[in-house]
Scaffold this motif. Structure first.
Motif, PDB file in Angstrom:
ATOM      1  N   MET A 213       7.101 -29.242  -6.787  1.00  0.00           N
ATOM      2  CA  MET A 213       7.888 -28.031  -6.577  1.00  0.00           C
ATOM      3  C   MET A 213       7.779 -27.506  -5.149  1.00  0.00           C
ATOM      4  N   SER A 214       6.600 -27.599  -4.554  1.00  0.00           N
ATOM      5  CA  SER A 214       6.418 -27.115  -3.181  1.00  0.00           C
ATOM      6  C   SER A 214       7.162 -27.988  -2.172  1.00  0.00           C
ATOM      7  N   LEU A 215       7.503 -29.220  -2.576  1.00  0.00           N
ATOM      8  CA  LEU A 215       8.226 -30.135  -1.698  1.00  0.00           C
ATOM      9  C   LEU A 215       9.722 -30.162  -1.994  1.00  0.00           C
ATOM     10  N   TYR A 216      10.125 -29.446  -3.035  1.00  0.00           N
ATOM     11  CA  TYR A 216      11.510 -29.501  -3.499  1.00  0.00           C
ATOM     12  C   TYR A 216      12.501 -29.141  -2.398  1.00  0.00           C
ATOM     13  N   ASP A 217      12.214 -28.114  -1.639  1.00  0.00           N
ATOM     14  CA  ASP A 217      13.137 -27.670  -0.600  1.00  0.00           C
ATOM     15  C   ASP A 217      13.381 -28.766   0.442  1.00  0.00           C
ATOM     16  N   ASP A 218      12.366 -29.558   0.731  1.00  0.00           N
ATOM     17  CA  ASP A 218      12.484 -30.614   1.736  1.00  0.00           C
ATOM     18  C   ASP A 218      13.074 -31.905   1.175  1.00  0.00           C
ATOM     19  N   GLN A 219      12.898 -32.139  -0.120  1.00  0.00           N
ATOM     20  CA  GLN A 219      13.256 -33.448  -0.667  1.00  0.00           C
ATOM     21  C   GLN A 219      14.472 -33.449  -1.592  1.00  0.00           C
ATOM     22  N   ARG A 220      14.952 -32.285  -1.980  1.00  0.00           N
ATOM     23  CA  ARG A 220      15.977 -32.225  -3.027  1.00  0.00           C
ATOM     24  C   ARG A 220      17.302 -32.858  -2.633  1.00  0.00           C
ATOM     25  N   ASP A 221      17.585 -33.001  -1.342  1.00  0.00           N
ATOM     26  CA  ASP A 221      18.871 -33.541  -0.911  1.00  0.00           C
ATOM     27  C   ASP A 221      18.834 -35.037  -0.619  1.00  0.00           C
ATOM     28  N   ILE A 222      17.701 -35.681  -0.845  1.00  0.00           N
ATOM     29  CA  ILE A 222      17.561 -37.104  -0.520  1.00  0.00           C
ATOM     30  C   ILE A 222      17.666 -37.908  -1.810  1.00  0.00           C
ATOM     31  N   PRO A 223      18.785 -38.583  -2.041  1.00  0.00           N
ATOM     32  CA  PRO A 223      18.993 -39.240  -3.346  1.00  0.00           C
ATOM     33  C   PRO A 223      18.136 -40.473  -3.584  1.00  0.00           C
ATOM     34  N   SER A 224      17.544 -41.033  -2.545  1.00  0.00           N
ATOM     35  CA  SER A 224      16.765 -42.261  -2.724  1.00  0.00           C
ATOM     36  C   SER A 224      15.356 -42.001  -3.239  1.00  0.00           C
ATOM     37  N   ILE A 225      14.942 -40.723  -3.317  1.00  0.00           N
ATOM     38  CA  ILE A 225      13.621 -40.407  -3.837  1.00  0.00           C
ATOM     39  C   ILE A 225      13.755 -39.441  -5.016  1.00  0.00           C
ATOM     40  N   LYS A 226      12.717 -39.348  -5.827  1.00  0.00           N
ATOM     41  CA  LYS A 226      12.738 -38.432  -6.971  1.00  0.00           C
ATOM     42  C   LYS A 226      12.251 -37.061  -6.515  1.00  0.00           C
ATOM     43  N   GLY A 227      13.131 -36.365  -5.813  1.00  0.00           N
ATOM     44  CA  GLY A 227      12.760 -35.067  -5.271  1.00  0.00           C
ATOM     45  C   GLY A 227      13.206 -33.894  -6.111  1.00  0.00           C
TER      46      GLY A 227
END
Length: 463
Positions: A213-227
């Motif tokens: 959850m703390s990484l969600y803001d940084d990773q949510r737009d990258i479709p190649s990872i489970k963000g």
């Protein structure tokens, strides 16, 4: 007073205040209707129906541990629900029905008819707000009207709850093994990658809140990872409640509702968007009828082009990120959130095809299909909705691809045809493929030029 609990899209035991109230009123029976024909009319995806049936089978087993019988009844249409429910009440001497509200128009009309018939039969029919944190209609502006822009809605929502530390109503029963059982619903297994048992779900929720959850803001737009959280299918069927998630979040981040500018808040913001769309759906029944929220865009002349729509559905538009996203949807029943915006913008702006066609296709394939959120998202992308993106904002699918899938990892996963295309050409490979004399069948040309399509869309919306 004999009490019956009616399961709908609230397929959970815990964090289900309506169910707990029914149990506290002595309920020993629960009911669920399989409405195959009605679900087809509502474009429910087969993968979502499969997930629902698997969860019903699991619920039946769990309820039996508490000596609660779950009756699963075939009722093809909602009108059949009405007849079957009253017949069940007569047979079992039910005098009180408890359920959670549903906000879609057909469901609201069904409940209104049932309420009238219950009154005639001296049966109490009580509905709870189990699918939202803020009861529908409770977040209003100073004129006592529903907000038409998300940000002030969110501010008022937070104002109402920033000092609230949520808790769940305790489960009232102890296990009492019995012989109660129901016939197991047949499942085709297409949703098997999504677990339905409480232990697995608890692990998924805890892993997201504690680790991601703390990484969600940084990773949510990258479709190649489970963000992203991966919780949307469970929210759509009420297998997990938004309140339950907020309780878990507050246990780790007690001040989450007072730190809205913190990156950790970003995912909670998505929960509030979900609330916003539900409140809108209830306030404006026309959304359930497929009407534009913003009526001035009724004048937009959508194109009817079956060939281009088919190319979009099959992932053959010639724009790799769009095509990979559509392949992901058709193959898995799910699509990354950033890509939902990209493909919706492409259909409604690049192809100028009616958003309703895309909304229907999504519902027919998404395991997390949900009318309020799906309609809200599509009308946002099409610029016809409440607090939608301005009509002149047209996502460039090549730029989106370069920004969010720079090395083409996601594209190559779903478009193996492009496996050997270098990174710098992966986002729009036609010129490169032509230069090396590639087989014309190894990839398909773009069905529309971005610049020309953008200009056409802006001109159409200006009208």
């Amino acid at each position: 007073m004999n009490t019956l609990f009616w399961f709908r899209r609230d397929l959970r035991l815990f964090s289900n205040e309506a169910l707990i109230e029914a149990l506290n009123n002595g309920a020993k029976q629960a009911i669920f209707f399989i409405c195959e024909k009605q679900w087809q009319q509502h474009n429910a995806a087969p993968i979502q129906i499969d997930l629902l049936k698997r969860r019903i089978n699991y619920l039946s087993e769990q309820l039996a541990r508490y000596s609660i019988a779950l009756y699963v009844i075939e009722a093809p249409y909602f009108e059949d629900c009405e007849k079957a429910l009253l017949s069940f009440c007569d047979k079992h001497h039910i005098k009180h029905i408890i359920a959670n509200k549903e906000y879609e128009l057909n469901e609201v009309n069904r409940d209104a008819k049932i309420l009238a018939q219950c009154d005639d039969k001296d049966i109490t029919f009580t509905l709870y707000e189990g699918d939202v944190i803020a009861p529908v209609g409770s977040v209003k502006n100073q004129s006592n009207e529903m907000y038409k822009v998300f940000t002030p809605f969110k501010k008022q929502w937070l104002k109402q709850y920033q000092d609230t530390h949520f808790s769940l109503t305790p489960w009232p029963l102890e296990e009492q093994p019995s012989d109660n059982s129901t016939k197991e619903l047949k499942s085709d297994g297409c949703s098997e990658k999504w677990p339905v048992d409480e232990e697995s779900l608890a692990t998924i929720v805890d892993n997201f809140i504690c680790d991601k959850m703390s990484l969600y803001d940084d990773q949510r737009d990258i479709p190649s990872i489970k963000g992203t959280s991966g919780l949307s299918p469970y929210l759509a069927l009420g297998i997990i409640s938004p309140k339950q998630l907020l309780v878990n979040i507050q246990s780790r981040y007690p001040d989450i509702l007072t730190t809205s500018k913190n990156k950790t808040f970003t995912w909670v913001n998505e929960l509030i968007w979900r609330e916003f769309y539900r409140h809108l759906l209830s306030e404006y029944p026309k959304l359930s009828r497929g009407e534009n929220f913003n009526e001035k865009y009724n004048a937009v002349k959508w194109r009817k082009n079956d060939a281009e729509f088919k190319a979009w559905c099959e992932g053959k538009t010639g724009y790799p990120l769009v095509d990979a996203a559509m392949r992901q949807l058709v193959q898995t029943g799910w699509m990354h959130n950033r890509l939902r915006m990209v493909v919706a913008s492409f259909l409604t702006k690049h192809l100028l095809i009616d958003w309703r066609e895309g909304e229907q296709f999504f519902m027919q394939h998404l395991i997390d299909g949900d009318l309020a959120s799906n309609n809200g998202g599509w009308q946002w992308a099409a610029s016809t909705g409440c607090d939608a993106q301005p009509y002149f904002r047209v996502f460039n699918p090549i730029t989106q691809s370069e920004r969010f899938d720079p090395d083409g990892k996601f594209i190559r996963k779903y478009l193996p045809e492009l496996e050997n295309v270098p990174d710098k050409h992966i986002h729009f490979p036609h010129i490169y493929l032509a230069s090396i004399g590639a087989d014309k069948h190894c990839y398909w040309p773009a069905i529309v030029d971005h610049k020309a399509a953008r200009e056409r869309a802006i001109a159409a919306f200006k009208v």
